[in-house]
Design a protein around this motif. Structure first.
Motif, short mmCIF file in Angstrom:
data_model
loop_
_atom_site.label_atom_id
_atom_site.label_comp_id
_atom_site.label_asym_id
_atom_site.label_seq_id
_atom_site.Cartn_x
_atom_site.Cartn_y
_atom_site.Cartn_z
N VAL A 165 -5.90 -3.04 5.24
CA VAL A 165 -4.54 -2.67 5.66
C VAL A 165 -3.76 -2.14 4.45
O VAL A 165 -2.98 -1.19 4.58
N TYR A 166 -3.97 -2.73 3.28
CA TYR A 166 -3.34 -2.25 2.05
C TYR A 166 -3.74 -0.80 1.78
O TYR A 166 -2.89 0.07 1.51
N LEU A 167 -5.04 -0.50 1.88
CA LEU A 167 -5.51 0.87 1.66
C LEU A 167 -4.95 1.82 2.72
O LEU A 167 -4.61 2.97 2.42
N THR A 168 -4.81 1.33 3.94
CA THR A 168 -4.22 2.15 5.01
C THR A 168 -2.80 2.54 4.65
O THR A 168 -2.37 3.68 4.90
N GLY A 169 -2.06 1.62 4.05
CA GLY A 169 -0.70 1.93 3.61
C GLY A 169 -0.66 3.04 2.59
O GLY A 169 0.23 3.91 2.62
N ILE A 170 -1.64 3.07 1.69
CA ILE A 170 -1.72 4.13 0.67
C ILE A 170 -1.89 5.49 1.34
O ILE A 170 -1.22 6.47 0.99
N VAL A 171 -2.77 5.56 2.32
CA VAL A 171 -3.05 6.82 3.01
C VAL A 171 -1.90 7.21 3.94
O VAL A 171 -1.58 8.39 4.10
N LEU A 172 -1.25 6.21 4.51
CA LEU A 172 -0.15 6.44 5.45
C LEU A 172 0.98 7.25 4.81
O LEU A 172 1.70 7.99 5.52
N GLY B 59 0.82 -1.21 0.00
CA GLY B 59 0.00 0.00 0.00
C GLY B 59 0.86 1.26 0.00
O GLY B 59 0.54 2.23 -0.69
N ILE B 60 1.95 1.23 0.76
CA ILE B 60 2.85 2.39 0.80
C ILE B 60 3.47 2.64 -0.56
O ILE B 60 3.56 3.78 -1.03
N VAL B 61 3.90 1.56 -1.23
CA VAL B 61 4.46 1.70 -2.58
C VAL B 61 3.44 2.33 -3.52
O VAL B 61 3.76 3.25 -4.28
N ALA B 62 2.20 1.84 -3.45
CA ALA B 62 1.15 2.42 -4.30
C ALA B 62 0.89 3.87 -3.93
O ALA B 62 0.68 4.72 -4.81
#
Length: 456
Positions: A177-184, A27-30
């Motif tokens: 959790v993946y989407l949370t990584g995007i927002v993080l 998610g962070i990478v995205a």
């Protein structure tokens, strides 16, 4: 009841930690947007194609492992890849469950008749949308309504096994959790200016109100997993993930997600009022909530508290009042599908064009008494059916329907977790001793061949 799909072997969840561990960094990478939009379009398209392929072949174990990511990735595509069809996931739902409905309609028997009301509402949306003031507004409304009609009808003729529901909910948490990584990513980059409004800066450019729906659902699933004694060995994992997801959700400054969690947890306390162990686990959540509060207060230098102290509901109360005024003006058939936006200005009930932000009042403003009978009738009859169930099917169906309704009231959002919530609320397992035993013994970490979709 006759099974309509073959048995599925549920894979062991020994890799659960790894799946969560991969979801957040992916998610962070995205979120850093280093993957070109063209590649993201290909990825999103392949996810939908795979969902269609596995869905129409009734491979629900594979479908429900990928479908959550297609739904949660929708937020990213809407925010950063504008060329991707706005309601692509909804089209996929209609294709998959429409085909399944046609394939099995002759052999299946409905276990609830509530779907009749939403089918009638869908017909009403089409017939009463022949004269839209703005045709551009009509398409997404009709599409979302028809999507809900299809999945609600399919779910009314089918029941998911408890094991299959557990599988779907597990992958929904991972996708959340993946989407949370995007927002993080927004918080990793820093430089955010907080105020008392929903904050696109702290949402990494995604719509805060939409995130409140996605992440609010994820937070609730993590809480339920923490409270579930059958998932005791994952308790620390679930509570850590809850702290991360809930903190990011609150930092979007959209109040809806926190309200969703609070209201559904109040329902949980009601259903478990005789269970002292459940109360003890809920009490343990108090310091967890305090920790989340401390995190977001520190991150925003106290701005978040001003957001929640701010009075008003972003004019939603005024829009609700306007909807009832229109209903009184046009009580029989309303002003027509999608015409609420313009009619509130024409009739001087609001100072600018705006959606109703509430599907219940939109139904009566645009369709009058017929909208009330069909749309409200669907929820009332479904709620009556749910309360006829016993044990976990009754309890969790109510939670899913409640969250679905809260999303509709909060903003009338057109997000793809809504069809999933309807499926989970309606297609819950039959109430009998065998199912009750399966509910009480199901473990996410175990193997099983009891993974079926069944007819009533």
């Amino acid at each position: 009841m006759a099974a309509v799909t073959k048995n599925f072997k549920i894979p062991a969840y020994k890799w659960l930690y790894i799946k969560y561990g991969l979801a957040l960094p992916l998610g962070i990478v995205a979120g850093y947007k280093i993957i070109p939009a063209q590649v993201q379009t290909v990825i999103a398209s392949l996810l939908l194609v795979y969902c269609v392929y596995t869905g129409i072949r009734e491979k629900f174990d594979k479908l429900f492992a990928v479908l959550p990511f297609a739904c949660y990735h929708e937020a990213y595509m809407r925010g950063f890849v504008k060329s991707f069809p706005y309601l692509a996931v909804q089209y996929m739902f209609m294709i998959v469950f429409g085909i399944l409905l046609i394939k099995n309609i002759r052999t299946n028997k409905a276990h609830t008749k509530s779907f009749i009301f939403i089918v009638l509402f869908g017909i009403l949306e089409i017939l009463n949308g022949m004269n839209p003031n703005d045709p551009v507004l009509l398409k997404p409304i009709i599409t979302q309504s028809l999507c809900l009609v299809v999945v609600a009808t399919w779910a009314s003729f089918n029941r998911l096994s408890p094991m299959l529901i557990h599988r779907l909910l597990t992958y929904l948490k991972i996708a959340g959790v993946y989407l949370t990584g995007i927002v993080l990513v927004a918080h990793l980059q820093g430089g955010i200016e907080y105020n008392t409004e929903s904050n696109f800066g702290s949402s990494n450019g995604l719509a805060p109100v939409q995130l409140s729906g996605y992440l609010g659902f994820t937070s609730l699933l993590l809480l339920f997993s923490f409270l579930n004694p059958q998932e005791a060995k994952y308790r620390l994992l679930n509570i850590i993930l809850f702290i991360i997801v809930a903190s990011i959700m609150i930092l979007t400054f959209s109040r809806g997600g926190l309200y969703f969690v609070g209201i559904v947890m109040a329902a949980y306390i009601y259903f478990n009022k005789a269970n002292l162990k459940s109360y003890a686990r809920v009490i343990f959540l108090i310091p967890i909530g305090a920790l989340v509060y401390y995190i977001v207060i520190g991150q925003t230098d106290g701005a978040i508290s001003k957001r929640y102290e701010k009075k008003g509901s972003s004019n939603r109360d005024v829009l609700v009042e306007a909807a009832f005024k229109i209903f009184l003006d046009e009580p029989i058939i309303g002003v027509g599908t999608s015409n609420f936006d313009t009619e509130i200005v024409t009739r001087k009930y609001f100072f600018k064009e705006s959606t109703a932000h509430n599907e219940f009042v939109r139904a009566i403003a645009e369709h009058g008494i017929f909208g009330m009978i069909t749309y409200w009738g669907f929820f009332i009859t479904l709620l009556v059916d749910i309360f006829k169930r016993k044990g976990p099917p009754k309890e969790f169906s109510f939670y899913f329907l409640l969250l679905f309704s809260l999303i509709l009231v909060h903003n009338g959002l057109k997000i793809s977790i809504q069809p999933l919530l309807l499926i989970l609320a309606i297609a819950n397992p039959a109430v009998n001793s065998a199912v009750q035993k399966l509910y009480s013994t199901t473990k996410l970490s175990g193997n099983s061949t009891g993974n079926k979709v069944r007819t009533a």
